[in-house]
Write a protein that holds these residues in place. Structure first.
Motif, PDB file in Angstrom:
ATOM      1  N   ALA A  30      61.466 -36.533 -80.512  1.00 13.43           N
ATOM      2  CA  ALA A  30      62.309 -35.529 -81.159  1.00 13.43           C
ATOM      3  C   ALA A  30      61.560 -34.817 -82.281  1.00 13.43           C
ATOM      4  CB  ALA A  30      63.577 -36.187 -81.691  1.00 13.43           C
ATOM      5  N   ARG A  31      60.766 -35.566 -83.033  1.00  7.82           N
ATOM      6  CA  ARG A  31      59.984 -34.946 -84.110  1.00  7.82           C
ATOM      7  C   ARG A  31      58.982 -33.937 -83.557  1.00  7.82           C
ATOM      8  NH1 ARG A  31      58.791 -40.456 -87.617  1.00  7.82           N
ATOM      9  NH2 ARG A  31      60.765 -40.473 -88.796  1.00  7.82           N
ATOM     10  N   ARG A  32      58.345 -34.305 -82.455  1.00 11.92           N
ATOM     11  CA  ARG A  32      57.377 -33.382 -81.846  1.00 11.92           C
ATOM     12  C   ARG A  32      58.077 -32.145 -81.301  1.00 11.92           C
ATOM     13  NH1 ARG A  32      53.252 -37.563 -78.642  1.00 11.92           N
ATOM     14  NH2 ARG A  32      52.151 -38.273 -80.529  1.00 11.92           N
ATOM     15  N   ALA A  33      59.289 -32.327 -80.781  1.00 11.58           N
ATOM     16  CA  ALA A  33      60.047 -31.183 -80.279  1.00 11.58           C
ATOM     17  C   ALA A  33      60.425 -30.241 -81.424  1.00 11.58           C
ATOM     18  CB  ALA A  33      61.299 -31.656 -79.549  1.00 11.58           C
ATOM     19  N   LEU A  34      60.871 -30.798 -82.544  1.00  9.54           N
ATOM     20  CA  LEU A  34      61.204 -29.962 -83.696  1.00  9.54           C
ATOM     21  C   LEU A  34      59.977 -29.227 -84.228  1.00  9.54           C
ATOM     22  CD1 LEU A  34      63.749 -31.836 -86.004  1.00  9.54           C
ATOM     23  CD2 LEU A  34      64.129 -29.854 -84.537  1.00  9.54           C
ATOM     24  N   ALA A  35      58.841 -29.919 -84.233  1.00  8.81           N
ATOM     25  CA  ALA A  35      57.604 -29.274 -84.678  1.00  8.81           C
ATOM     26  C   ALA A  35      57.255 -28.097 -83.779  1.00  8.81           C
ATOM     27  CB  ALA A  35      56.462 -30.290 -84.699  1.00  8.81           C
ATOM     28  N   GLN A  36      57.478 -28.254 -82.470  1.00  2.27           N
ATOM     29  CA  GLN A  36      57.217 -27.161 -81.542  1.00  2.27           C
ATOM     30  C   GLN A  36      58.176 -25.995 -81.791  1.00  2.27           C
ATOM     31  OE1 GLN A  36      54.727 -26.756 -79.351  1.00  2.27           O
ATOM     32  NE2 GLN A  36      55.546 -24.708 -78.940  1.00  2.27           N
ATOM     33  N   LEU A  37      59.416 -26.289 -82.112  1.00  2.00           N
ATOM     34  CA  LEU A  37      60.353 -25.215 -82.447  1.00  2.00           C
ATOM     35  C   LEU A  37      59.866 -24.423 -83.663  1.00  2.00           C
ATOM     36  CD1 LEU A  37      63.988 -26.631 -82.024  1.00  2.00           C
ATOM     37  CD2 LEU A  37      62.808 -24.936 -80.621  1.00  2.00           C
ATOM     38  N   GLU A  38      59.258 -25.117 -84.607  1.00  2.00           N
ATOM     39  CA  GLU A  38      58.729 -24.430 -85.786  1.00  2.00           C
ATOM     40  C   GLU A  38      57.577 -23.507 -85.418  1.00  2.00           C
ATOM     41  OE1 GLU A  38      59.897 -24.421 -88.776  1.00  2.00           O
ATOM     42  OE2 GLU A  38      61.417 -25.985 -88.559  1.00  2.00           O
ATOM     43  N   VAL A  39      56.851 -23.862 -84.355  1.00  6.56           N
ATOM     44  CA  VAL A  39      55.695 -23.061 -83.949  1.00  6.56           C
ATOM     45  C   VAL A  39      56.111 -21.761 -83.287  1.00  6.56           C
ATOM     46  CG1 VAL A  39      53.683 -22.982 -82.409  1.00  6.56           C
ATOM     47  CG2 VAL A  39      54.169 -25.046 -83.734  1.00  6.56           C
ATOM     48  N   ASN A  40      56.991 -21.844 -82.265  1.00  5.11           N
ATOM     49  CA  ASN A  40      57.326 -20.610 -81.530  1.00  5.11           C
ATOM     50  C   ASN A  40      58.809 -20.429 -81.234  1.00  5.11           C
ATOM     51  OD1 ASN A  40      57.762 -22.454 -79.498  1.00  5.11           O
ATOM     52  ND2 ASN A  40      56.306 -21.583 -78.048  1.00  5.11           N
ATOM     53  N   GLY A  41      59.634 -21.398 -81.627  1.00  2.00           N
ATOM     54  CA  GLY A  41      61.067 -21.251 -81.439  1.00  2.00           C
ATOM     55  C   GLY A  41      61.547 -21.335 -80.005  1.00  2.00           C
ATOM     56  N   ASP A  42      60.657 -21.697 -79.068  1.00  2.31           N
ATOM     57  CA  ASP A  42      61.028 -21.736 -77.652  1.00  2.31           C
ATOM     58  C   ASP A  42      61.657 -23.090 -77.320  1.00  2.31           C
ATOM     59  OD1 ASP A  42      60.689 -22.234 -74.696  1.00  2.31           O
ATOM     60  OD2 ASP A  42      59.896 -20.202 -74.789  1.00  2.31           O
ATOM     61  N   ALA A  43      62.933 -23.073 -76.943  1.00  8.83           N
ATOM     62  CA  ALA A  43      63.653 -24.315 -76.674  1.00  8.83           C
ATOM     63  C   ALA A  43      63.035 -25.096 -75.520  1.00  8.83           C
ATOM     64  CB  ALA A  43      65.126 -24.010 -76.389  1.00  8.83           C
ATOM     65  N   LEU A  44      62.584 -24.395 -74.471  1.00 13.98           N
ATOM     66  CA  LEU A  44      62.019 -25.095 -73.316  1.00 13.98           C
ATOM     67  C   LEU A  44      60.697 -25.764 -73.674  1.00 13.98           C
ATOM     68  CD1 LEU A  44      62.213 -25.903 -70.395  1.00 13.98           C
ATOM     69  CD2 LEU A  44      61.099 -23.748 -69.770  1.00 13.98           C
ATOM     70  N   ASP A  45      59.840 -25.085 -74.409  1.00 12.43           N
ATOM     71  CA  ASP A  45      58.591 -25.710 -74.837  1.00 12.43           C
ATOM     72  C   ASP A  45      58.868 -26.988 -75.621  1.00 12.43           C
ATOM     73  OD1 ASP A  45      57.164 -23.695 -73.654  1.00 12.43           O
ATOM     74  OD2 ASP A  45      56.558 -22.715 -75.515  1.00 12.43           O
ATOM     75  N   ALA A  46      59.887 -26.945 -76.473  1.00 16.54           N
ATOM     76  CA  ALA A  46      60.230 -28.120 -77.274  1.00 16.54           C
ATOM     77  C   ALA A  46      60.737 -29.256 -76.394  1.00 16.54           C
ATOM     78  CB  ALA A  46      61.286 -27.745 -78.312  1.00 16.54           C
ATOM     79  N   ALA A  47      61.589 -28.943 -75.417  1.00 20.49           N
ATOM     80  CA  ALA A  47      62.125 -29.971 -74.526  1.00 20.49           C
ATOM     81  C   ALA A  47      61.013 -30.623 -73.714  1.00 20.49           C
ATOM     82  CB  ALA A  47      63.179 -29.364 -73.608  1.00 20.49           C
ATOM     83  N   ILE A  48      60.060 -29.823 -73.259  1.00 12.02           N
ATOM     84  CA  ILE A  48      58.965 -30.359 -72.445  1.00 12.02           C
ATOM     85  C   ILE A  48      58.065 -31.258 -73.277  1.00 12.02           C
ATOM     86  CG2 ILE A  48      56.850 -29.711 -71.221  1.00 12.02           C
ATOM     87  CD1 ILE A  48      58.418 -27.274 -70.155  1.00 12.02           C
ATOM     88  N   ILE A  49      57.792 -30.881 -74.509  1.00  9.46           N
ATOM     89  CA  ILE A  49      56.967 -31.730 -75.370  1.00  9.46           C
ATOM     90  C   ILE A  49      57.666 -33.072 -75.623  1.00  9.46           C
ATOM     91  CG2 ILE A  49      56.284 -31.993 -77.786  1.00  9.46           C
ATOM     92  CD1 ILE A  49      55.079 -29.273 -77.694  1.00  9.46           C
ATOM     93  N   ALA A  50      58.983 -33.040 -75.816  1.00  7.09           N
ATOM     94  CA  ALA A  50      59.721 -34.283 -76.022  1.00  7.09           C
ATOM     95  C   ALA A  50      59.604 -35.194 -74.810  1.00  7.09           C
ATOM     96  CB  ALA A  50      61.185 -33.970 -76.313  1.00  7.09           C
ATOM     97  N   VAL A  51      59.819 -34.656 -73.620  1.00  4.13           N
ATOM     98  CA  VAL A  51      59.785 -35.472 -72.408  1.00  4.13           C
ATOM     99  C   VAL A  51      58.366 -35.936 -72.098  1.00  4.13           C
ATOM    100  CG1 VAL A  51      60.175 -35.436 -69.913  1.00  4.13           C
ATOM    101  CG2 VAL A  51      61.889 -34.497 -71.459  1.00  4.13           C
ATOM    102  N   THR A  52      57.380 -35.085 -72.331  1.00  8.80           N
ATOM    103  CA  THR A  52      55.987 -35.484 -72.131  1.00  8.80           C
ATOM    104  C   THR A  52      55.629 -36.680 -73.016  1.00  8.80           C
ATOM    105  OG1 THR A  52      55.325 -33.228 -71.545  1.00  8.80           O
ATOM    106  CG2 THR A  52      53.582 -34.724 -72.252  1.00  8.80           C
TER     107      THR A  52
END
Length: 303
Positions: A30-52
């Protein structure tokens, strides 16, 4: 349940009935997903990073921790992604891919929605995606436990006679019962700060299962769904989840204005309590998770 109408939100789960001591893996995801949201705001990129992150953990039934088939050698994995920008992709029964959720994302860029088996694996190779990690001691230990339980009289899947797996055996090697069932899926749902929603799921399959079995995780509307009112992911025994199109059904209640917690509870109440099912979801104003049997998860919101 959390309420935050404007900020981005992430909910991650590690599988219905999975050990709660693994929750630290969900927190990291979840922390990595939130960090990704801070980078580009893309919800799908964040979800994929969380699952990865969960696929790479090794403790969850996905990616590096996927359950061994009944033959003790075969691993078949499913994954899916969906968002409100029109991206939709799924993979079923893929065997030698390190991160099936990334393959599902790549499929979303093809003319198709789902690839399965050998075709999916060849597509992954054409993209240069790495193969699976070697089978771990953890995976082998889980398989030994499963086989002992399968030899017993207690059903490993509610309502299913263990002897049916012997009757319909379809692996190359003969069934050998030497004397914990795994049905976990990992998943993430995300609300982006721009109001877009996304969901991503991955699983190492159900154990026990016949060769070629596909559960709810790559089936749109069953294990996952995202729309303009939110995103939902399910976990548990896919044979039960699919009969209710669970993710889309719960999404429909959220769309109709039902509070998120009530929608999740109504979804779980479709099943007998002995059936292990969990749900996570985000809506425009809420984020939450629910499982009667325990489910490691993490919920975080942007500040």
């Amino acid at each position: 349940m959390s309420h935050s109408p404007q900020a981005g939100a992430v909910v991650v789960h590690g599988g219905a009935g999975a050990p709660l001591e693994h929750e630290d893996g969900c927190v990291l995801a979840a922390r990595r997903a939130l960090a990704q949201l801070e980078v580009n705001g893309d919800a799908l990129d964040a979800a994929i990073i969380a699952v990865t992150t969960l696929e790479d953990d090794g403790r969850f039934n996905a990616g590096s921790g996927a359950s061994l088939g009944l033959d003790g050698a075969t691993i078949e994995m499913d994954a899916s992604i969906m968002d409100t920008r029109g991206r939709l992709g799924a993979v079923a029964c893929v065997r030698d891919v390190k991160n099936p959720v990334k393959l599902a994302r790549a499929i979303a860029d093809t003319p198709h929605v789902m690839l399965a088996g050998e075709g999916a694996q060849r597509f992954a190779r054409s993209l240069g995606m790495p193969g699976s990690a070697p089978i771990s001691d953890h995976q082998r230990a889980e398989h030994r436990t499963l086989m002992k339980e399968l030899a017993g009289s207690v059903p490993l899947m509610p309502g299913i006679d263990n002897r049916l797996f012997d009757r319909f055996w379809n692996y190359k090697t003969p069934l050998q019962l030497p004397k914990s069932s795994a049905c976990d899926t990992v998943g993430a749902v995300v609300r982006g700060p721009d109001g877009h929603f996304a969901v991503a799921c991955s699983t190492g399959g159900s154990a026990p299962s016949l060769l070629g079995r596909v559960g709810d995780s790559p089936i749109i509307g069953s294990g996952f769904y995202a729309g303009p009112h939110g995103a939902v992911a399910a976990s548990g025994i896919g044979e039960h989840i699919m009969r209710h199109l669970l993710a889309r059904t719960v999404y429909g209640w959220i769309e109709d204005g039902m509070p998120l917690e009530a929608a999740l509870k109504r979804g779980l109440d479709l099943f007998d309590r002995e059936v292990d099912v969990g749900l996570i979801a985000v809506s425009r104003t809420e984020a939450g998770a629910l499982c009667y049997h325990g489910m490691p998860h993490a919920r975080m919101t942007q500040r």
